[in-house]
Motif scaffolding. Structure first.
Motif, PDB file in Angstrom:
ATOM      1  N   TRP A  34      -4.196  20.145   5.540  1.00  0.00           N
ATOM      2  CA  TRP A  34      -4.855  19.359   4.501  1.00  0.00           C
ATOM      3  C   TRP A  34      -3.838  18.701   3.572  1.00  0.00           C
ATOM      4  O   TRP A  34      -4.005  17.545   3.162  1.00  0.00           O
ATOM      5  CB  TRP A  34      -5.822  20.231   3.702  1.00  0.00           C
ATOM      6  N   VAL A  35      -2.775  19.411   3.252  1.00  0.00           N
ATOM      7  CA  VAL A  35      -1.712  18.818   2.429  1.00  0.00           C
ATOM      8  C   VAL A  35      -1.074  17.650   3.169  1.00  0.00           C
ATOM      9  O   VAL A  35      -0.823  16.579   2.598  1.00  0.00           O
ATOM     10  CB  VAL A  35      -0.654  19.892   2.058  1.00  0.00           C
ATOM     11  N   SER A  36      -0.840  17.830   4.445  1.00  0.00           N
ATOM     12  CA  SER A  36      -0.266  16.757   5.266  1.00  0.00           C
ATOM     13  C   SER A  36      -1.204  15.557   5.339  1.00  0.00           C
ATOM     14  O   SER A  36      -0.751  14.406   5.288  1.00  0.00           O
ATOM     15  CB  SER A  36       0.018  17.289   6.668  1.00  0.00           C
ATOM     16  N   THR A  37      -2.505  15.790   5.441  1.00  0.00           N
ATOM     17  CA  THR A  37      -3.467  14.691   5.478  1.00  0.00           C
ATOM     18  C   THR A  37      -3.436  13.886   4.188  1.00  0.00           C
ATOM     19  O   THR A  37      -3.460  12.653   4.208  1.00  0.00           O
ATOM     20  CB  THR A  37      -4.881  15.243   5.731  1.00  0.00           C
ATOM     21  N   VAL A  38      -3.353  14.561   3.048  1.00  0.00           N
ATOM     22  CA  VAL A  38      -3.263  13.864   1.767  1.00  0.00           C
ATOM     23  C   VAL A  38      -1.985  13.040   1.687  1.00  0.00           C
ATOM     24  O   VAL A  38      -1.996  11.886   1.234  1.00  0.00           O
ATOM     25  CB  VAL A  38      -3.361  14.882   0.599  1.00  0.00           C
ATOM     26  N   ILE A  39      -0.884  13.590   2.144  1.00  0.00           N
ATOM     27  CA  ILE A  39       0.387  12.845   2.144  1.00  0.00           C
ATOM     28  C   ILE A  39       0.291  11.616   3.036  1.00  0.00           C
ATOM     29  O   ILE A  39       0.743  10.526   2.665  1.00  0.00           O
ATOM     30  CB  ILE A  39       1.550  13.770   2.577  1.00  0.00           C
ATOM     31  N   HIS A  40      -0.335  11.743   4.196  1.00  0.00           N
ATOM     32  CA  HIS A  40      -0.507  10.593   5.087  1.00  0.00           C
ATOM     33  C   HIS A  40      -1.362   9.513   4.436  1.00  0.00           C
ATOM     34  O   HIS A  40      -1.061   8.316   4.543  1.00  0.00           O
ATOM     35  CB  HIS A  40      -1.140  11.030   6.413  1.00  0.00           C
ATOM     36  N   ILE A  41      -2.434   9.909   3.772  1.00  0.00           N
ATOM     37  CA  ILE A  41      -3.307   8.931   3.102  1.00  0.00           C
ATOM     38  C   ILE A  41      -2.542   8.193   2.014  1.00  0.00           C
ATOM     39  O   ILE A  41      -2.660   6.976   1.869  1.00  0.00           O
ATOM     40  CB  ILE A  41      -4.569   9.632   2.556  1.00  0.00           C
ATOM     41  N   VAL A  42      -1.733   8.909   1.239  1.00  0.00           N
ATOM     42  CA  VAL A  42      -0.938   8.271   0.191  1.00  0.00           C
ATOM     43  C   VAL A  42       0.055   7.285   0.800  1.00  0.00           C
ATOM     44  O   VAL A  42       0.195   6.146   0.326  1.00  0.00           O
ATOM     45  CB  VAL A  42      -0.213   9.341  -0.665  1.00  0.00           C
ATOM     46  N   PHE A  43       0.753   7.679   1.856  1.00  0.00           N
ATOM     47  CA  PHE A  43       1.714   6.779   2.494  1.00  0.00           C
ATOM     48  C   PHE A  43       1.041   5.550   3.092  1.00  0.00           C
ATOM     49  O   PHE A  43       1.557   4.440   2.984  1.00  0.00           O
ATOM     50  CB  PHE A  43       2.518   7.516   3.573  1.00  0.00           C
ATOM     51  N   ILE A  44      -0.111   5.735   3.712  1.00  0.00           N
ATOM     52  CA  ILE A  44      -0.832   4.597   4.294  1.00  0.00           C
ATOM     53  C   ILE A  44      -1.287   3.650   3.194  1.00  0.00           C
ATOM     54  O   ILE A  44      -1.175   2.427   3.321  1.00  0.00           O
ATOM     55  CB  ILE A  44      -2.017   5.098   5.147  1.00  0.00           C
ATOM     56  N   THR A  45      -1.778   4.198   2.085  1.00  0.00           N
ATOM     57  CA  THR A  45      -2.220   3.356   0.964  1.00  0.00           C
ATOM     58  C   THR A  45      -1.062   2.559   0.389  1.00  0.00           C
ATOM     59  O   THR A  45      -1.193   1.351   0.122  1.00  0.00           O
ATOM     60  CB  THR A  45      -2.869   4.229  -0.123  1.00  0.00           C
ATOM     61  N   ILE A  46       0.080   3.210   0.201  1.00  0.00           N
ATOM     62  CA  ILE A  46       1.259   2.502  -0.323  1.00  0.00           C
ATOM     63  C   ILE A  46       1.715   1.434   0.665  1.00  0.00           C
ATOM     64  O   ILE A  46       2.080   0.318   0.258  1.00  0.00           O
ATOM     65  CB  ILE A  46       2.385   3.506  -0.634  1.00  0.00           C
ATOM     66  N   SER A  47       1.683   1.725   1.938  1.00  0.00           N
ATOM     67  CA  SER A  47       2.098   0.739   2.944  1.00  0.00           C
ATOM     68  C   SER A  47       1.169  -0.468   2.966  1.00  0.00           C
ATOM     69  O   SER A  47       1.618  -1.616   3.051  1.00  0.00           O
ATOM     70  CB  SER A  47       2.125   1.383   4.337  1.00  0.00           C
ATOM     71  N   ILE A  48      -0.130  -0.231   2.864  1.00  0.00           N
ATOM     72  CA  ILE A  48      -1.086  -1.343   2.836  1.00  0.00           C
ATOM     73  C   ILE A  48      -0.886  -2.184   1.584  1.00  0.00           C
ATOM     74  O   ILE A  48      -0.889  -3.419   1.638  1.00  0.00           O
ATOM     75  CB  ILE A  48      -2.531  -0.813   2.941  1.00  0.00           C
ATOM     76  N   ALA A  49      -0.679  -1.529   0.441  1.00  0.00           N
ATOM     77  CA  ALA A  49      -0.464  -2.277  -0.807  1.00  0.00           C
ATOM     78  C   ALA A  49       0.817  -3.104  -0.730  1.00  0.00           C
ATOM     79  O   ALA A  49       0.839  -4.267  -1.154  1.00  0.00           O
ATOM     80  CB  ALA A  49      -0.406  -1.310  -1.985  1.00  0.00           C
TER      81      ALA A  49
END
Length: 197
Positions: A9-24
């Motif tokens: 779950w911690v890894s999933t949150v980190i992935h979501i944050v990285f994907i959001t930053i990459s999209i932005a």
């Protein structure tokens, strides 16, 4: 419950944050490119509109999509084409912009009704939504910031002024995304009066 489950779950949150930053970051980069190369962006968006019209024509011959979806898609592309006549100057309260937004909503409703009633694989549904519904509006949304940074090159004045720079600065209104948010804030949110002591 194992420690690996919590770690997933911690890894999933980190992935979501990285994907959001990459999209932005990607959206910021694309917006910068649109501001720098407005004529190229205009040609690309016009090509996207033509491609979407071609896809709708192919739907008429090869698929059994409802005519309401196809006609609504054609109407949306007509409004997108009218918006492109003044690109990069996009007015939010103009008839073409409001018409394109209305047809976008109607086409989404029709597509959801159709694809929930008849089974299509998820990849085909995603292809329809991406190419027919989201591609052109997303490109127009990204290019909204180009309006604020383009210098005036032609006279587009209803008052008859012959000076382009004077016309640009006396117009007094910016037509970008920030002005839409400011308009919404001023018209929709209640204002508080300051207390005088």
């Amino acid at each position: 419950m194992s420690f690996l489950y919590i770690l997933s779950w911690v890894s999933t949150v980190i992935h979501i944050v990285f994907i959001t930053i990459s999209i932005a970051a990607g959206l910021y980069y694309i917006a910068e490119l649109v501001e720098e190369y407005t004529q190229t962006a205009r040609k690309l968006i016009t090509l996207m509109i033509s491609t979407t019209v071609f896809v709708y024509i192919m739907f008429m011959f090869f698929d059994d999509l409802p005519w309401s979806m196809i006609l609504c898609g054609f109407a949306a592309q007509i409004f997108h084409g009218i918006i492109m006549t003044n690109f990069p100057f996009i007015r939010f309260l103009s008839v073409p912009f409001i018409g394109a937004a209305i047809f976008l909503i109607i086409n989404h409703i029709l597509a959801f009704q159709f694809f929930t009633s008849i089974y299509y694989p998820f990849v085909q549904v995603l292809a329809y939504f991406t190419i027919c519904l989201w591609m052109v509006p997303f490109a127009l949304f990204v290019s909204l910031s180009a309006n604020d940074n383009v210098l005036p090159t032609t006279i587009n004045d209803s008052m008859g002024s012959q000076d382009v720079v004077t016309n640009y600065f006396t117009r007094g209104k910016k037509q970008g995304l920030l002005s839409l948010f400011n308009y919404a804030k001023d018209s929709l949110l209640p204002t508080r009066s300051k207390k005088s002591f």
